[in-house]
Design a protein around this motif. Structure first.
Motif, PDB file in Angstrom:
ATOM      1  N   SER A   1      -0.569  -8.612  -6.652  1.00 37.81           N
ATOM      2  CA  SER A   1       0.811  -8.160  -6.853  1.00 37.81           C
ATOM      3  C   SER A   1       1.363  -7.617  -5.540  1.00 37.81           C
ATOM      4  N   ASP A   2       2.658  -7.305  -5.537  1.00 39.73           N
ATOM      5  CA  ASP A   2       3.276  -6.704  -4.356  1.00 39.73           C
ATOM      6  C   ASP A   2       2.644  -5.358  -4.015  1.00 39.73           C
ATOM      7  N   PRO A   3       2.491  -4.428  -4.976  1.00 42.42           N
ATOM      8  CA  PRO A   3       1.828  -3.164  -4.610  1.00 42.42           C
ATOM      9  C   PRO A   3       0.428  -3.379  -4.056  1.00 42.42           C
ATOM     10  N   ASP A   4      -0.329  -4.313  -4.655  1.00 44.62           N
ATOM     11  CA  ASP A   4      -1.676  -4.602  -4.158  1.00 44.62           C
ATOM     12  C   ASP A   4      -1.640  -4.978  -2.687  1.00 44.62           C
TER      13      ASP A   4
ATOM     14  N   VAL B   1     -10.508  -3.934  -0.858  1.00 46.16           N
ATOM     15  CA  VAL B   1      -9.801  -4.437  -2.041  1.00 46.16           C
ATOM     16  C   VAL B   1     -10.235  -3.688  -3.288  1.00 46.16           C
ATOM     17  N   LEU B   2     -11.521  -3.399  -3.403  1.00 44.73           N
ATOM     18  CA  LEU B   2     -12.017  -2.628  -4.549  1.00 44.73           C
ATOM     19  C   LEU B   2     -11.367  -1.252  -4.589  1.00 44.73           C
ATOM     20  N   ASN B   3     -11.360  -0.555  -3.455  1.00 46.41           N
ATOM     21  CA  ASN B   3     -10.776   0.785  -3.418  1.00 46.41           C
ATOM     22  C   ASN B   3      -9.288   0.761  -3.748  1.00 46.41           C
TER      23      ASN B   3
ATOM     24  N   PRO C   1       3.383  -5.288   7.609  1.00 47.11           N
ATOM     25  CA  PRO C   1       3.357  -5.149   6.154  1.00 47.11           C
ATOM     26  C   PRO C   1       4.725  -5.231   5.482  1.00 47.11           C
ATOM     27  N   GLY C   2       5.790  -4.932   6.220  1.00 43.46           N
ATOM     28  CA  GLY C   2       7.117  -4.966   5.614  1.00 43.46           C
ATOM     29  C   GLY C   2       7.576  -6.334   5.165  1.00 43.46           C
ATOM     30  N   VAL C   3       6.934  -7.403   5.643  1.00 43.71           N
ATOM     31  CA  VAL C   3       7.360  -8.754   5.252  1.00 43.71           C
ATOM     32  C   VAL C   3       6.817  -9.141   3.882  1.00 43.71           C
ATOM     33  N   ILE C   4       5.818  -8.411   3.393  1.00 45.93           N
ATOM     34  CA  ILE C   4       5.107  -8.846   2.190  1.00 45.93           C
ATOM     35  C   ILE C   4       6.020  -8.891   0.973  1.00 45.93           C
ATOM     36  N   THR C   5       6.769  -7.813   0.735  1.00 47.76           N
ATOM     37  CA  THR C   5       7.589  -7.734  -0.478  1.00 47.76           C
ATOM     38  C   THR C   5       8.597  -8.880  -0.579  1.00 47.76           C
TER      39      THR C   5
END
Length: 274
Positions: free
Chosen positions: A222-225, A55-57, A119-123
């Motif tokens: 956020s979404d990008p995160d 998460v930091l990176n 990962p595609g479901v996140i947005t």
């Protein structure tokens, strides 16, 4: 094409010409490896977990250990050692032909970036619950915000599930959320309300993607995160299926004979004379 040095793009590119700049950090030889202001060897190694480092990176934010533990278990929820799952199946097929681990596992992870799984479901899940919360804050009832979405021929991202009803992962992660001391935030609360409504009205409920998005929206992601953090979401399951197939005899994962293939095309016919 002629260049226009007054173009703002050129100015930006010229500022970065022949040099690499980073807000993340880097290695100062003879000094230290820096990461968002921390010395990795002095401040981080032995002090934080790999998920805290992830998460930091990714975001520049160092989460506390409880949040990192929650994220780690979130990964476990999508790392099933079942080679029928399509991303795992790709890794198993690669293992069966003795592909090297990096190539096989990378291919499996690439296949996980779908709209219904991984990962595609996140947005869509995050976008829906954030918009739903805004609509509720502006006075819409639970019935209105659900019906408005469904009435426009849109689904409710994060709710319902193909193949099975209910989602055992939500039950497990909800329990973990409380055990780790997290309070139910506004996004999670609304997601659970929607789930209860759908259960009564349609026999459907929140799925893991919906619960994860709501919980992490309350943690300020956020979404990008999230899309970046979850890029390797399925990796442990992919590893498992690759390893099992690679350890077996080559070609033994789902082998086929010609008679296993049903041909439904044009019937055999004679070639015309030249």
């Amino acid at each position: 094409m002629s260049s226009n040095k007054t173009d703002p793009c050129w100015k930006h590119w010229d500022q970065h010409r022949n040099k690499i700049t980073s807000n993340k950090g880097g290695w100062k030889i003879g000094d230290a490896v820096y990461n968002h202001g921390y010395s990795m060897m002095d401040d981080l190694i032995g002090q934080i977990s790999w998920f805290q480092l992830l998460v930091l990176n990714t975001t520049g934010r160092l989460p506390d250990k409880n949040l990192a533990t929650w994220l780690e278990n979130c990964f476990s929820c999508l790392s099933w050692p079942d080679s029928r799952i399509w991303c795992n199946q790709i890794a198993a097929l690669a293992g069966s032909v003795k592909t090297r681990p990096v190539a096989a596992i990378s291919a499996g992870i690439q296949a996980s970036d779908a709209l219904l799984y991984g990962p595609g479901v996140i947005t869509p899940c995050l976008k829906f619950i954030q918009q739903a919360r805004e609509d509720k804050d502006q006075g819409q009832t639970l019935f209105e915000l659900i019906q408005n979405r469904q009435g426009n021929n849109h689904s409710l991202p994060g709710f319902a599930r193909p193949i099975a009803k209910g989602d055992e992962r939500v039950t497990a992660m909800y329990r973990l959320s409380r055990e780790l001391g997290f309070e139910i935030g506004p996004h999670e609360s609304l997601a659970l309300e929607i789930s209860e409504y759908l259960t009564i009205q349609e026999g459907e409920s929140i799925n893991f993607g919906g619960y994860m998005a709501a919980f992490l929206a309350d943690q300020g992601f956020s979404d990008p995160d999230l899309s970046r953090i979850m890029a390797l979401w399925v990796s442990a399951g992919v590893h498992a299926c690759y390893a099992e197939a690679a350890d077996n005899t080559a070609g033994s994962y789902l082998p086929l004979q010609c008679q296993d293939i049903i041909y439904t095309g044009v019937a055999p016919r004679d070639l015309p004379n030249p």
